[in-house]
Design a protein around this motif. Sequence first.
Motif, PDB file in Angstrom:
ATOM      1  N   SER A 169      10.558  78.113  35.054  1.00  0.00           N
ATOM      2  CA  SER A 169       9.404  78.345  34.079  1.00  0.00           C
ATOM      3  C   SER A 169      10.267  78.454  32.750  1.00  0.00           C
ATOM      4  O   SER A 169      11.534  79.002  32.691  1.00  0.00           O
ATOM      5  CB  SER A 169       8.758  79.509  34.333  1.00  0.00           C
ATOM      6  OG  SER A 169       7.897  79.426  35.322  1.00  0.00           O
ATOM      7  N   PHE A 171      10.073  80.242  28.659  1.00  0.00           N
ATOM      8  CA  PHE A 171       9.596  81.448  27.874  1.00  0.00           C
ATOM      9  C   PHE A 171       9.875  81.492  26.556  1.00  0.00           C
ATOM     10  O   PHE A 171      11.186  80.813  26.101  1.00  0.00           O
ATOM     11  CB  PHE A 171       9.696  82.807  28.801  1.00  0.00           C
ATOM     12  CG  PHE A 171       9.389  82.977  30.141  1.00  0.00           C
ATOM     13  CD1 PHE A 171       8.088  83.412  30.462  1.00  0.00           C
ATOM     14  CD2 PHE A 171      10.320  82.379  30.965  1.00  0.00           C
ATOM     15  CE1 PHE A 171       7.870  83.555  31.537  1.00  0.00           C
ATOM     16  CE2 PHE A 171       9.710  82.484  32.457  1.00  0.00           C
ATOM     17  CZ  PHE A 171       8.576  82.935  32.761  1.00  0.00           C
ATOM     18  N   SER A 196       5.141  82.932  28.684  1.00  0.00           N
ATOM     19  CA  SER A 196       5.183  81.541  29.312  1.00  0.00           C
ATOM     20  C   SER A 196       4.685  80.400  28.441  1.00  0.00           C
ATOM     21  O   SER A 196       3.760  80.513  27.742  1.00  0.00           O
ATOM     22  CB  SER A 196       4.738  81.413  30.613  1.00  0.00           C
ATOM     23  OG  SER A 196       4.949  80.215  31.101  1.00  0.00           O
ATOM     24  N   GLU A 200       2.157  77.762  35.223  1.00  0.00           N
ATOM     25  CA  GLU A 200       3.302  78.106  36.432  1.00  0.00           C
ATOM     26  C   GLU A 200       2.393  77.761  37.835  1.00  0.00           C
ATOM     27  O   GLU A 200       3.198  78.327  38.816  1.00  0.00           O
ATOM     28  CB  GLU A 200       3.474  79.338  36.400  1.00  0.00           C
ATOM     29  CG  GLU A 200       4.708  79.504  35.077  1.00  0.00           C
ATOM     30  CD  GLU A 200       4.760  80.976  34.966  1.00  0.00           C
ATOM     31  OE1 GLU A 200       5.607  81.589  35.834  1.00  0.00           O
ATOM     32  OE2 GLU A 200       4.338  81.680  33.930  1.00  0.00           O
ATOM     33  N   LYS A 219      -0.464  81.282  32.959  1.00  0.00           N
ATOM     34  CA  LYS A 219       1.080  81.465  32.351  1.00  0.00           C
ATOM     35  C   LYS A 219       1.437  82.820  32.493  1.00  0.00           C
ATOM     36  O   LYS A 219       0.471  84.013  32.364  1.00  0.00           O
ATOM     37  CB  LYS A 219       1.048  81.169  30.634  1.00  0.00           C
ATOM     38  CG  LYS A 219       0.691  79.563  30.598  1.00  0.00           C
ATOM     39  CD  LYS A 219       0.773  79.415  29.281  1.00  0.00           C
ATOM     40  CE  LYS A 219       0.293  77.903  29.064  1.00  0.00           C
ATOM     41  NZ  LYS A 219       0.378  77.572  27.479  1.00  0.00           N
ATOM     42  N   THR A 220       2.639  83.250  32.728  1.00  0.00           N
ATOM     43  CA  THR A 220       3.290  84.721  32.747  1.00  0.00           C
ATOM     44  C   THR A 220       3.095  85.392  31.267  1.00  0.00           C
ATOM     45  O   THR A 220       3.736  84.381  30.309  1.00  0.00           O
ATOM     46  CB  THR A 220       4.606  84.757  33.186  1.00  0.00           C
ATOM     47  OG1 THR A 220       4.399  84.482  34.758  1.00  0.00           O
ATOM     48  CG2 THR A 220       5.162  86.132  33.332  1.00  0.00           C
TER      49      THR A 220
END
Length: 230
Positions: A169, A171, A196, A200, A219-220
């Motif tokens: 991923s 970021f 992010s 994901e 998304k994180t």
Amino acid sequence: MKKFLFLLLFSPILFAQEGMFSKDPIINKENWNKQRVHWGYYLGFNSLDFKFDYLSVTQDIEVQSTTGFNVGLIGNLRLTEYLDFRFEPGLFITQRNLIYPNITDPVNRLREVKSTYIFFPFLLKYSALRTGNVRPYLVGGISTALNLGSNAEAPDDNYNNRFRMTKWSNFYEVGFGIDLYFEYFVFSPSIRGVFSMKDELIRDNNPASPWTGNVQEMKTRGFFVNFTFH
């Protein structure tokens, strides 16, 4: 939580108040910032969740965040008097619990998403003018991360109680902190937001899956609190 973060970040300042904020403080590590390269390490904690976008209107998936743990190394390259380039590889352990409101079965309603990330951040640190033994700064940049718990290569999916995410991923990170100069070391508490830049989620094999079928993006996002020692 806000009070807890305040105490974590600013209690070192309060304890050092007599020496750092007196009228004529003794200047510690006066030439430390003139180093071309220096090293350090950090410990801290994180709280991550997911941001979901959906293909059609539905009840939101509930995300329950937990408190995770961070540890890593720092390499700092001085570019100018106020600007530094930093590489901060680290290990981040976290867990997020997902609750699906449209699923009634208690077993399938909950997914525990355990993640162990190895982060590779490339950051710029912009520092203000040093005042006595205190120097605030802003930090930001991009990072890539390897999720060791992604299950990306597993053939099983949520129908077999296996939640899958992408292995890699990307970021972007933004944050702020304070350098506190003590006699023998520099201590830097900081808070950083992480977001992010890509989806994901690995979808289930069934396009109509109740876990992934209506998700457009996952998304994180979250924050890190780091305590750095140089």
